[in-house]
Scaffold this active site. Structure first.
Site, PDB file in Angstrom:
ATOM      1  N   ASP A  34      54.002  64.624 -83.950  1.00 44.23           N
ATOM      2  CA  ASP A  34      53.649  63.549 -84.882  1.00 44.23           C
ATOM      3  C   ASP A  34      53.853  62.195 -84.221  1.00 44.23           C
ATOM      4  OD1 ASP A  34      53.228  65.470 -86.709  1.00 44.23           O
ATOM      5  OD2 ASP A  34      55.107  65.177 -87.803  1.00 44.23           O
ATOM      6  N   ASP A  38      51.155  59.417 -83.835  1.00 40.51           N
ATOM      7  CA  ASP A  38      51.394  58.083 -84.410  1.00 40.51           C
ATOM      8  C   ASP A  38      51.182  57.007 -83.366  1.00 40.51           C
ATOM      9  OD1 ASP A  38      51.961  58.883 -86.904  1.00 40.51           O
ATOM     10  OD2 ASP A  38      54.141  58.671 -86.760  1.00 40.51           O
ATOM     11  N   SER A  83      48.010  56.662 -98.714  1.00 40.97           N
ATOM     12  CA  SER A  83      48.829  56.759 -97.517  1.00 40.97           C
ATOM     13  C   SER A  83      49.605  55.445 -97.387  1.00 40.97           C
ATOM     14  CB  SER A  83      47.829  56.884 -96.395  1.00 40.97           C
ATOM     15  OG  SER A  83      48.297  57.520 -95.344  1.00 40.97           O
ATOM     16  N   GLU A 114      63.804  53.043 -99.252  1.00 41.77           N
ATOM     17  CA  GLU A 114      64.042  54.480 -99.396  1.00 41.77           C
ATOM     18  C   GLU A 114      63.875  55.150 -98.046  1.00 41.77           C
ATOM     19  OE1 GLU A 114      61.220  55.786-102.358  1.00 41.77           O
ATOM     20  OE2 GLU A 114      61.657  54.007-103.529  1.00 41.77           O
ATOM     21  N   LYS A 116      62.372  57.586 -95.701  1.00 43.23           N
ATOM     22  CA  LYS A 116      61.055  58.228 -95.796  1.00 43.23           C
ATOM     23  C   LYS A 116      61.181  59.654 -95.268  1.00 43.23           C
ATOM     24  CE  LYS A 116      56.311  57.452 -94.426  1.00 43.23           C
ATOM     25  NZ  LYS A 116      56.191  58.705 -93.712  1.00 43.23           N
ATOM     26  N   ASP A 118      60.157  63.493 -94.313  1.00 43.75           N
ATOM     27  CA  ASP A 118      59.027  64.030 -93.573  1.00 43.75           C
ATOM     28  C   ASP A 118      58.786  65.468 -94.020  1.00 43.75           C
ATOM     29  OD1 ASP A 118      57.072  63.741 -91.807  1.00 43.75           O
ATOM     30  OD2 ASP A 118      58.299  64.109 -90.023  1.00 43.75           O
ATOM     31  N   ARG A 137      48.491  66.467-101.635  1.00 44.09           N
ATOM     32  CA  ARG A 137      47.697  65.250-101.587  1.00 44.09           C
ATOM     33  C   ARG A 137      46.218  65.523-101.327  1.00 44.09           C
ATOM     34  NH1 ARG A 137      49.333  60.562 -97.495  1.00 44.09           N
ATOM     35  NH2 ARG A 137      48.510  62.000 -95.936  1.00 44.09           N
ATOM     36  N   GLU A 195      58.475  64.270-102.246  1.00 48.73           N
ATOM     37  CA  GLU A 195      58.258  64.947-100.976  1.00 48.73           C
ATOM     38  C   GLU A 195      58.994  66.277-100.981  1.00 48.73           C
ATOM     39  OE1 GLU A 195      56.303  63.178 -99.024  1.00 48.73           O
ATOM     40  OE2 GLU A 195      56.568  63.908 -96.979  1.00 48.73           O
ATOM     41  N   TYR A 247      60.031  60.135-105.302  1.00 49.09           N
ATOM     42  CA  TYR A 247      60.079  58.731-104.886  1.00 49.09           C
ATOM     43  C   TYR A 247      59.262  57.793-105.767  1.00 49.09           C
ATOM     44  CZ  TYR A 247      56.010  60.371-102.171  1.00 49.09           C
ATOM     45  OH  TYR A 247      54.837  60.933-101.783  1.00 49.09           O
ATOM     46  N   LYS A 309      59.598  49.035-100.332  1.00 48.18           N
ATOM     47  CA  LYS A 309      58.720  48.751-101.475  1.00 48.18           C
ATOM     48  C   LYS A 309      59.105  47.422-102.118  1.00 48.18           C
ATOM     49  CE  LYS A 309      58.457  53.670-102.073  1.00 48.18           C
ATOM     50  NZ  LYS A 309      58.516  54.868-102.874  1.00 48.18           N
ATOM     51  N   LYS A 333      58.684  52.570 -89.578  1.00 48.34           N
ATOM     52  CA  LYS A 333      59.029  53.796 -88.860  1.00 48.34           C
ATOM     53  C   LYS A 333      60.237  53.607 -87.953  1.00 48.34           C
ATOM     54  CE  LYS A 333      55.699  56.748 -89.912  1.00 48.34           C
ATOM     55  NZ  LYS A 333      54.988  57.500 -88.937  1.00 48.34           N
ATOM     56  N   CYS A 427      57.591  57.712 -44.931  1.00 45.46           N
ATOM     57  CA  CYS A 427      58.643  57.445 -45.907  1.00 45.46           C
ATOM     58  C   CYS A 427      58.548  56.003 -46.396  1.00 45.46           C
ATOM     59  CB  CYS A 427      59.998  57.698 -45.267  1.00 45.46           C
ATOM     60  SG  CYS A 427      61.343  57.105 -46.273  1.00 45.46           S
ATOM     61  N   CYS A 430      61.902  54.012 -44.916  1.00 43.19           N
ATOM     62  CA  CYS A 430      62.161  53.730 -43.505  1.00 43.19           C
ATOM     63  C   CYS A 430      60.928  53.898 -42.638  1.00 43.19           C
ATOM     64  CB  CYS A 430      63.286  54.624 -42.997  1.00 43.19           C
ATOM     65  SG  CYS A 430      62.781  56.340 -42.893  1.00 43.19           S
ATOM     66  N   CYS A 445      61.725  63.164 -46.033  1.00 44.89           N
ATOM     67  CA  CYS A 445      61.671  62.211 -44.931  1.00 44.89           C
ATOM     68  C   CYS A 445      62.505  62.823 -43.806  1.00 44.89           C
ATOM     69  CB  CYS A 445      62.271  60.874 -45.375  1.00 44.89           C
ATOM     70  SG  CYS A 445      62.615  59.780 -44.008  1.00 44.89           S
ATOM     71  N   CYS A 450      68.116  57.983 -43.728  1.00 45.83           N
ATOM     72  CA  CYS A 450      67.293  57.125 -44.571  1.00 45.83           C
ATOM     73  C   CYS A 450      67.999  56.714 -45.876  1.00 45.83           C
ATOM     74  CB  CYS A 450      65.985  57.854 -44.862  1.00 45.83           C
ATOM     75  SG  CYS A 450      64.887  56.955 -45.909  1.00 45.83           S
TER      76      CYS A 450
HETATM   77  S1  IVH Z   1      55.700  56.032-101.375  1.00 51.23           S
HETATM   78  C1  IVH Z   1      51.009  55.082-101.722  1.00 51.23           C
HETATM   79  N1  IVH Z   1      58.084  56.733-100.707  1.00 51.23           N
HETATM   80  O1  IVH Z   1      55.107  59.337 -96.770  1.00 51.23           O
HETATM   81  C2  IVH Z   1      51.855  56.206-101.280  1.00 51.23           C
HETATM   82  N2  IVH Z   1      56.291  57.881 -99.685  1.00 51.23           N
HETATM   83  O2  IVH Z   1      53.188  58.204 -94.966  1.00 51.23           O
HETATM   84  C3  IVH Z   1      53.184  56.096-101.907  1.00 51.23           C
HETATM   85  N3  IVH Z   1      56.974  59.666 -98.186  1.00 51.23           N
HETATM   86  O3  IVH Z   1      52.303  60.233 -98.600  1.00 51.23           O
HETATM   87  C4  IVH Z   1      54.168  56.804-101.143  1.00 51.23           C
HETATM   88  N4  IVH Z   1      59.123  59.430 -98.470  1.00 51.23           N
HETATM   89  O4  IVH Z   1      54.365  61.759 -98.715  1.00 51.23           O
HETATM   90  C5  IVH Z   1      56.778  56.941-100.517  1.00 51.23           C
HETATM   91  N5  IVH Z   1      60.265  57.273-100.278  1.00 51.23           N
HETATM   92  C6  IVH Z   1      58.972  57.487-100.080  1.00 51.23           C
HETATM   93  C7  IVH Z   1      58.519  58.502 -99.227  1.00 51.23           C
HETATM   94  C8  IVH Z   1      57.151  58.645 -99.055  1.00 51.23           C
HETATM   95  C9  IVH Z   1      58.196  60.137 -97.883  1.00 51.23           C
HETATM   96  C10 IVH Z   1      55.707  60.218 -97.681  1.00 51.23           C
HETATM   97  C11 IVH Z   1      54.688  60.431 -98.751  1.00 51.23           C
HETATM   98  C12 IVH Z   1      53.503  59.623 -98.347  1.00 51.23           C
HETATM   99  C13 IVH Z   1      53.726  59.480 -96.886  1.00 51.23           C
HETATM  100  C14 IVH Z   1      53.016  58.291 -96.338  1.00 51.23           C
END
Ligand code: IVH
Length: 711
Positions: A34, A38, A83, A114, A116, A118, A137, A195, A247, A309, A333, A427, A430, A445, A450
């Site tokens: 990932d 990214d 996203s 928050e 995030k 995965d 999604r 999530e 979330y 947020k 990130k 080399c 030297c 070498c 050297c």
């Molecule tokens: S808010 C408009 N809050 O990250 C989308 N997303 O890269 C609102 N994710 O699709 C998402 N932790 O699956 C939000 N605290 C968090 C999150 C979170 C994980 C994921 C989520 C989202 C993805 C986006």
């Protein structure tokens, strides 16, 4: 990169990102991590920002999610599952805030941070308080109905808890909001999003179990969570012991702050992360991010950043959405341990046994919070295994405390200017012959000394009388040489914190200190510079006299005598001009320098006519080393023609400082007393030189008197 190149690169990046996305989302197959993907997306995003005319609707930066699988019933989301935009640096975050300020001038923003998670995004719909639909999604508008699978996840309540009115009051819900809430709970629908994840502990336990049973292992917790939900057997989902954190609440309940949404989610019976935090400004957000970036390994689950947020919900519709995501949330990130970059060059470093190790010089890239500009390639076999060429785009990895390495080449991103990598014939240190013993991987070498000679050169350069770099002592230098970070003295000036941090004994602080110390000494006195080069027979004093040579020639220019034109322009600053000056001096001209005899002159002449040395000077210049304007210029040469001998300990300055002062005032320092000595400076507990001076009738001065002379 010009416009045409950018266009080509954008096309290549889009193709490659799409290929990996397709493999991943449709076939659950992951060829690159990932983080690497990214990194590709980030490069594309940045290029598109610079050249917005090349943004197309099908660009990966403009879309959300993957295609829904055919095997599940499709469901239309009540509101798009969008996203998030990614930020990778403090600057990105500040730019984000500035963009919002432009939309809402004068507005103060409150934030909610928050962690995030995965895993797999899940929409959880409750009709009359009962879990009625769970969806992935999908493509953002239409998802897959995975209700049966999600019902097996214990963290997801099958029925919502009915909170007391007092609990709602405590959260700060006014009467109309409380009424709206109860109506939605009892008669309407409430939708939460969160999530679904697999904790590290469960992931490890399951993999141990699968290993024992000879079953295929799960690749990583994120894939494991996604795979567990997007398959047809709910029993398998149950066995995977997933977790789920909410979330957001999608249903409009008339709340004022996002923070309240999560408090409400918690009283409804959802799991909400306890690490979340209200932040009153961006500085607090950055601090929250920094804290968790450092401590993320301690978390029970994988976390790839912070979802930041805007806390004031009334601002969300005003800030709106753009393309794939909302403007009011930013995914800041954590720096990934893998990144994509380009290999600019391959350099060969000679080890203790004469063994040549290739190192890739990279376009600098941030990995794990530090900038990396080099990666090890081990040996020629490894280069062949990777199929690496110069100018290739590669994935590099820096995991924990190890030297970054190239782990994969992305040949689909080649643009035609790639070059094959060959081991050097001579080399690089030297000039000795390089051979490959039959049956051995390594090239060597043939010159046995050297490595040792080179170490001495490096140490000499960093020493107090030369470049004088504090903290760069023999032990560290040996370590740097071993790791291929110091092939020659010019490499010191390329070191980054990222190069040093993975090394043993280098904590964050010392890496920072050393890079700063080196940077602070990039401007060097000409005399120290010449001395540091380690030209045979050119000791401290000869170096000083050679340096003075430029000043003398400058004087001669005024007298219209023969002068290399570059010399008078040089006067110190750029190394290139100084080289030119010394190069144009003939052996007999060098011999005219005080104290320089035929052997010394020949040695200096040869040094400045050796192609390896010239290439080294060139690298020093490229890496930012400059020459300080000669310090004695302008100072009255009051001690010209006087010879000093120092004996005993001086209180207010060291021997080297005293020598420096004498020389800068035109005087000379000798190590032994003779009838030619003008002054013997006697500090505390003077030695035999003092007695000799007395015998020969040489003038002896005490420290106080000496200080007067050099004032
Ligand atoms: S808010 C408009 N809050 O990250 C989308 N997303 O890269 C609102 N994710 O699709 C998402 N932790 O699956 C939000 N605290 C968090 C999150 C979170 C994980 C994921 C989520 C989202 C993805 C986006």
């Amino acid at each position: 990169m010009d416009k045409q190149q950018a266009k080509i690169r954008i096309e290549k990046l889009k193709k490659e990102i799409n290929r990996h996305r397709y493999l991943y989302h449709v076939y659950d197959k992951q060829e690159i991590s990932d983080a690497a993907s990214d990194s590709l997306k980030n490069e594309l995003f940045k290029l598109e920002m610079e050249h917005p005319e090349f943004i197309t609707p099908d660009s990966p930066t403009q879309r959300v999610g993957g295609k829904p699988l055919d095997k599940f019933k499709k469901v239309k989301h009540s509101a798009p599952m969008m996203s998030l935009f990614d930020a990778f640096s403090r600057e990105d975050m500040r730019d984000w805030e500035k963009r919002m300020e432009r939309i809402m001038p004068g507005q103060r923003f409150d934030y909610f941070c928050e962690l995030k998670l995965d895993g797999l995004a899940a929409a959880l719909v409750y009709a009359r308080g009962k879990f009625s639909l769970g969806a992935t999604r999908g493509d953002g508008a239409i998802g897959e109905d995975v209700t049966q699978n999600l019902r097996t996840v214990e963290a997801i309540p099958l029925a919502l808890r009915r909170p007391e009115e007092s609990e709602l009051v405590k959260i700060g819900l006014p009467k109309p909001a409380r009424n709206k809430f109860y109506a939605a709970l009892d008669k309407g629908t409430i939708e939460a999003r969160g999530e679904a994840i697999m904790t590290k502990k469960v992931f490890n336990e399951l993999n141990q179990k699968y290993k024992k049973e000879g079953k295929p292992l799960l690749a990583n917790p994120r894939n494991a969570a996604a795979g567990s939900i997007r398959q047809l057997d709910p029993k398998l989902t149950a066995a995977r012991k997933l977790d789920c954190y909410v979330y957001s609440l999608i249903t409009d309940l008339g709340l004022e702050r996002h923070e309240q949404e999560l408090e409400l989610a918690a009283v409804l019976g959802f799991k909400v992360l306890k690490y979340n935090k209200y932040c009153k400004n961006l500085e607090e957000v950055l601090a929250f991010h920094g804290e968790w970036e450092k401590n993320r390994e301690k978390l029970p689950f994988h976390c790839d950043g912070v979802a930041v947020k805007i806390n004031q919900l009334s601002l969300w519709p005003r800030l709106g959405t753009v393309g794939k995501g909302p403007r009011y949330i930013m995914a800041y990130k954590f720096s990934a341990e893998q990144a994509v970059t380009k290999v600019k060059e391959v350099v060969w470093q000679v080890g203790r046994t004469g063994c040549l190790t290739p190192t890739a010089t990279l376009e600098p890239v941030a990995v794990g919070g530090v900038t990396i500009s080099r990666a090890t390639l081990h040996n020629m076999d490894e280069i062949e295994r990777l199929g690496l060429k110069i100018n290739d785009t590669v994935i590099i990895e820096r995991a924990g405390d190890v030297i970054p390495k190239v782990i994969k080449v992305l040949p689909k991103l080649r643009e035609g200017g790639e070059k094959n990598i060959k081991p050097p014939a001579d080399c690089p240190i030297c000039g000795g012959k390089v051979v490959k013993a039959p049956g051995e991987v390594a090239y060597r070498c043939v010159n046995k000394n050297c490595y040792a000679v080179n170490l001495r050169r490096l140490t000499h350069w960093a020493s107090r009388k030369a470049a004088d770099i504090p903290g760069l002592g023999p032990k560290i230098i040996e370590q740097l040489a071993r790791e291929g970070l110091a092939r020659d003295i010019s490499d010191f000036y390329k070191l980054t914190e990222g190069d040093l941090k993975p090394l043993e004994r280098f904590a964050d602080k010392s890496a920072d200190n050393l890079t700063k110390a080196i940077a602070a000494k990039k401007e060097i006195d000409l005399a120290r510079f010449i001395y540091g080069l380690g030209i045979r027979y050119a000791g401290e004093k000869t170096a000083l006299l050679l340096a003075k040579q430029i000043t003398n020639y400058k004087l001669q220019i005024t007298n219209k005598s023969k002068i290399p034109p570059a010399a008078h322009r040089a006067e110190g600053q750029a190394i290139a001009e100084i080289i030119k000056y010394y190069q144009e001096l003939k052996v007999d001209e060098l011999e005219r320098v005080e104290d320089v005899g035929p052997i010394v002159a020949k040695s200096i002449y040869d040094w400045f006519h050796n192609k390896y040395n010239l290439a080294l000077l060139d690298r020093l210049e490229k890496n930012g080393v400059t020459i300080k304007p000669l310090e004695w210029r302008g100072k009255p040469q009051i001690l010209a023609g006087k010879t000093f001998v120092l004996t005993g300990t001086l209180e207010s300055l060291t021997r080297d400082e005293a020598k420096d002062k004498i020389r800068k005032l035109g005087g000379d320092v000798s190590s032994s007393v003779s009838k030619n000595t003008d002054f013997t400076v006697a500090g505390a507990e003077p030695g035999s030189k003092h007695d000799k001076a007395r015998k020969l009738g040489v003038k002896i001065v005490g420290e106080k008197e000496f200080l007067e002379m050099i004032k």
